[in-house]
Design a protein around this motif. Structure first.
Motif, short mmCIF file in Angstrom:
data_model
loop_
_atom_site.label_atom_id
_atom_site.label_comp_id
_atom_site.label_asym_id
_atom_site.label_seq_id
_atom_site.Cartn_x
_atom_site.Cartn_y
_atom_site.Cartn_z
N GLY A 138 -5.25 11.44 8.47
CA GLY A 138 -4.67 12.69 8.09
C GLY A 138 -5.27 12.94 6.50
N SER A 156 -2.66 17.66 4.76
CA SER A 156 -2.43 17.91 6.25
C SER A 156 -2.32 16.69 7.33
CB SER A 156 -3.62 18.71 6.75
OG SER A 156 -3.72 19.03 7.98
N GLY A 172 -6.77 15.80 9.46
CA GLY A 172 -6.31 16.57 8.61
C GLY A 172 -7.48 17.15 7.50
#
Length: 222
Positions: free
Chosen positions: A211, A192, A187
């Motif tokens: 992430g 994200s 991410g």
């Protein structure tokens, strides 16, 4: 009181006090001198993507992308010191058919919070199969609550893998995606989800990716 007199203090609105306080690591919010109210934004951690199993000739493997962290925004009428907890990004699924981890919850005291995105599913070796991306997290107790985007799902149709499933979006991020075989993309922004891993034929097992962590932004007003 003179007729028609309006007390300016009674009708004045607060003014923004400088730059916001931004937290990318857990800590304690202490109001800036003169701050009376605040608008607080929180984003949960993004989900990790799954790992993929080793493949034989004529097989492929692909894992699901992690879900994006949830978002919430809340007006706080009277500010005070608060514990800030930043949700970590979900862990990468270990090499093999193993799911990614769920992102952590981000919170501003007990006033407002956002949960992390779920991890993407792992990927088995196969000729024809589907995998699922992780669900997005959600905001809680905000004046506005927004769910993070679901991680991308994948469909294995051939032993040649051309792309990896996308990571789920948060309010502050796009969708990370990588082409060809690999362990996916971590991410890249707050909240994200990670993109999925993928392998073509006759490949070793691969791990997924982590992430993105969450964030808290505090806009203070006089």
């Amino acid at each position: 009181m003179t007729q028609g007199f309006v007390n300016p203090v009674a009708i004045s609105t607060g003014r923004l006090i400088g730059a916001p306080q931004v937290f990318t690591a857990s800590g304690t919010y202490v109001p800036t001198s003169g701050a009376r109210s605040a608008v607080v934004e929180v984003v949960g951690g993004g989900g990790g993507s799954g790992g993929v199993a080793a493949t034989a000739a004529g097989q492929a493997s692909e894992s699901g992308g992690g879900g994006g962290g949830g978002y919430a925004i809340k007006y706080i009428a009277s500010v005070s010191s608060q514990t800030v907890t930043i949700g970590a990004g979900g862990t990468a699924g270990s090499a093999g058919n193993n799911a990614g981890g769920t992102g952590g919850t981000t919170s501003f005291g007990a006033l407002v919070s956002a949960t992390g995105g779920a991890g993407g599913s792992g990927g088995a070796s196969a000729v024809d199969a589907a995998v699922q991306g992780g669900a997005g997290g959600t905001g809680s107790s905000g004046d506005v609550n927004i769910q993070g985007g679901r991680g991308g799902s994948g469909n294995i149709r051939t032993s040649t893998v051309s792309f990896q499933s996308v990571g789920g979006t948060s309010l502050f991020s796009g969708q990370p995606i990588s082409f060809g075989a690999g362990s996916g993309t971590a991410g890249q922004a707050y909240g994200s989800g990670a993109s999925g891993a993928a392998s073509g034929a006759s490949a070793s097992a691969r791990a997924g990716s982590v992430g993105g962590s969450g964030i808290v932004i505090v806009w203070e007003y006089s």
